[in-house]
Design a protein around this motif. Structure first.
Motif, short mmCIF file in Angstrom:
data_model
loop_
_atom_site.label_atom_id
_atom_site.label_comp_id
_atom_site.label_asym_id
_atom_site.label_seq_id
_atom_site.Cartn_x
_atom_site.Cartn_y
_atom_site.Cartn_z
N GLU A 200 -5.26 9.32 15.08
CA GLU A 200 -6.44 9.28 13.72
C GLU A 200 -7.20 8.25 13.97
O GLU A 200 -7.88 8.25 13.38
N ILE B 28 -10.59 7.91 13.61
CA ILE B 28 -11.70 8.20 12.38
C ILE B 28 -11.98 6.88 11.62
O ILE B 28 -11.62 6.57 11.05
N GLU C 141 -13.97 14.54 7.72
CA GLU C 141 -12.39 14.42 8.29
C GLU C 141 -11.90 14.18 7.68
O GLU C 141 -10.17 13.78 7.73
N ARG D 126 -15.98 21.65 5.41
CA ARG D 126 -15.20 22.87 6.44
C ARG D 126 -15.26 23.69 6.06
O ARG D 126 -14.56 24.38 5.37
N GLN E 252 -18.22 20.46 13.69
CA GLN E 252 -17.15 21.12 14.44
C GLN E 252 -17.04 22.53 14.58
O GLN E 252 -18.04 22.81 14.84
#
Lengths: 180, 393
Positions: free
Chosen positions: B41, B44, B66, B276, B281
């Protein structure tokens, strides 16, 4: 400044007021000299300006030493990174609006205050009041707001009328209407 | 009880490890005094933009695409500095309250921590957030378009308490807040806001403020433009008039098409954005169910409603707002979507408790023109392509 007896009397008054607050004992009364040393506020009407003076000619030299590296020789700014201090007069109502000291800033006191507290960028707060008056006079002269013979002090600086003095309006909120 | 269970769980893992020839990495991780993220991770990150040749001027943006929920991890909170981050010794830092008060007062951090504290969740948004959208340079990701926005749980003292402690006089109308950064940035705050919900905070998400957020003390003005929540706060000057400081004249004023500029336009308008799926993405695995999720916020108070469109704004459905819906906080919204696998334009629009509806970019340009990049809050569309990739319009 005050005689000792008076000083004690003042402290007692302060202590009495202190005891009457909702949260007694939290925080300390700040003495007048402590406040005076910290208080750098300059109001638009000139309150808070320290005694001092400086003229355009002195400012020209000081500007070259302290300001030109970023703002350029005649205040035109550099490489978009460093803001221009001059120009833009008459552009505010156009698509090519250019906001500078001359075209946009409403108060001359703000010029003094900005230089005094924030400039030069890598060494802020180091210029003496006389130097700040002089640089302010020079920057205003670059914008044709004061003549080359101008000297500014704590009395005359707030009297300088900036071209965009009346260019600001209170905010009406909300100001955009959306259609559903 | 919980301790015993986790102990037994750990024991089971350890037993399993000893039976295996290849030990799982769990036993190789030390219990660090201050935790780290999972290795997978660590990509990020914020994106920082510093002005060339002047360290300390610039901003860093929060990777909103994120994040989950509404809280921004402190290490990912956006930053906007005008003269760098000062190093401050908290033991020496004080807050001076003076001007139109019965008794000028000075507070140490210890003093402030003796006063009744409150913890509240509020967003901070830079006034210039979304400015690129207005200029027609649409952000490719949510971070690019809206990343000067973060939300934290803040702990501190209502500013009202400090003003009352000093005995604020009836003629006082403004409080000039000044920070201890190199440029001693100062903003004038209307008294009404100071007495309504302004906080002087020392805590962020359960720990001390991060240096980039004003350690050890900052002003927190819920719903107001971020610049006014002065960091490294060390002086409050109570006055009748605003100071007309650099930041509130030369910079954070909104130039209109007629050449006049709105001043003291503090309140951040009602806004929302889908995070999202969002730009950059990719919807993996093709057509089918995809939850649409995003954030909404308003300086006006609470978000009342968020609608989502998946057909470029022709039709809208109500999204669910995740509780609790807090005033001047980010709110997470969610809406189910069965994607048919074809090109689509998805967007959200928020309505606040005053009934104000988030406008489109065109409606903002109509009202304000293009000369001010501040307080942009237009509807943000994303294009979903048949291959699942998502881009800006």
């Amino acid at each position: 400044m005050f005689r000792p007896v008076l000083k004690i009397a003042l402290l007692l008054c302060a202590a009495t007021a202190f005891a009457q607050t909702k949260y007694p004992g939290v925080g300390k009364p700040a003495a007048a000299d402590r406040v005076k040393a910290a208080d750098k506020t300059v109001m638009a009407d000139g309150r808070g300006l320290p005694a001092g003076k400086g003229n355009v000619e002195t400012g020209r030299g000081l500007y070259k030493t302290h300001c030109a590296e970023c703002h350029n020789e005649a205040g035109e700014g550099r490489d978009k990174q460093w803001p221009a201090l001059v120009g833009g007069t008459g552009t505010l109502a156009t698509k090519a609006a250019k906001k500078t000291v001359g075209s946009y800033w409403p108060y001359a006191t703000t010029v003094w205050d900005t230089i005094s507290r924030s400039m030069p960028y890598n060494n802020p707060g180091t210029l003496k009041p006389d130097e700040v008056y002089a640089i302010t006079a020079f920057v205003l002269h670059l914008n044709n707001i004061v003549p080359a013979s101008q000297e500014l002090d704590e009395k005359s600086l707030p009297q300088v009328k900036m071209p965009n003095r009346d260019g600001f309006i209170p905010t009406v909120h909300p100001d955009v209407k959306a259609k559903r | 009880m919980a301790d015993r269970r986790s102990f037994l769980g750990l024991a089971a893992v350890l037993t399993a490890c000893t039976k295996s020839s290849k030990a799982p990495s769990v036993v190789e991780q030390s219990m660090a005094p201050y935790g780290e993220r999972a290795a997978a991770e660590t990509n990020i990150l914020r994106t920082a933009t510093e002005r060339t040749g002047s360290i300390g001027v610039g901003s860093s943006t929060t990777p909103l695409q994120e994040l989950h929920g509404v809280i921004t991890p402190s290490a990912l909170h956006f930053e906007r500095h005008h003269a760098g981050i000062p190093k401050i010794d908290p033991a020496k830092h004080t807050l001076l309250v003076h001007g139109l008060v019965a008794q000028p007062m000075e507070f140490t951090l210890d003093d402030l921590k003796r006063l009744p504290a409150v913890t509240r969740t509020h967003f901070i948004e830079c006034s210039g957030n979304g400015g690129g959208e207005l200029r027609g340079v649409a952000g490719a990701t949510v971070e690019k378009s809206h990343g000067l926005l973060s939300c934290s749980e803040w702990t501190g003292v209502p500013l009202k308490f400090l003003l009352e402690q000093a005995g604020v006089k009836p003629e006082a109308k403004w409080v000039i807040a000044e920070g201890a950064d190199a440029c001693r940035m100062a903003r004038s705050i209307p008294m009404a806001k100071c007495m309504e919900d302004a906080l002087v905070v020392y805590g962020q998400n359960g720990e001390a403020l991060r240096p980039g957020q004003g350690y050890p003390l900052r002003l927190l003005l819920p719903g107001f433009e971020g610049n006014s929540s002065v960091k490294w706060l060390d002086r409050l000057h109570v006055t009748e008039e605003p100071a007309q400081s650099n930041q509130e004249t030369a910079h954070y004023t909104d130039l209109l098409p007629n050449g006049k500029a709105r001043q003291f336009s503090f309140v951040m308008d009602t806004n929302s954005v889908i995070t999202r799926p969002s730009g950059g993405q990719k919807i993996a695995g093709g057509a089918g169910f995809v939850e649409i999720s995003g954030i909404a916020w308003t300086g006006n108070g609470k978000i009342k409603r968020v609608e989502v469109s998946t057909d470029g704004g022709k039709t809208w459905i109500d999204a669910a707002l995740e509780e609790p819906v807090l005033s001047r906080s980010l709110v997470r919204f969610r809406a189910p979507w069965v994607w048919d696998g074809k090109d689509a334009v998805i967007q959200s629009r928020a309505t606040d408790e005053t009934g104000y509806l988030q406008p489109t970019r065109d409606e903002i340009v109509e009202a304000r023109g293009m000369n001010s990049q501040y307080h942009y809050h237009g509807v943000k569309p994303w294009v979903v392509k048949a291959d699942g990739s998502v881009t800006n319009v």
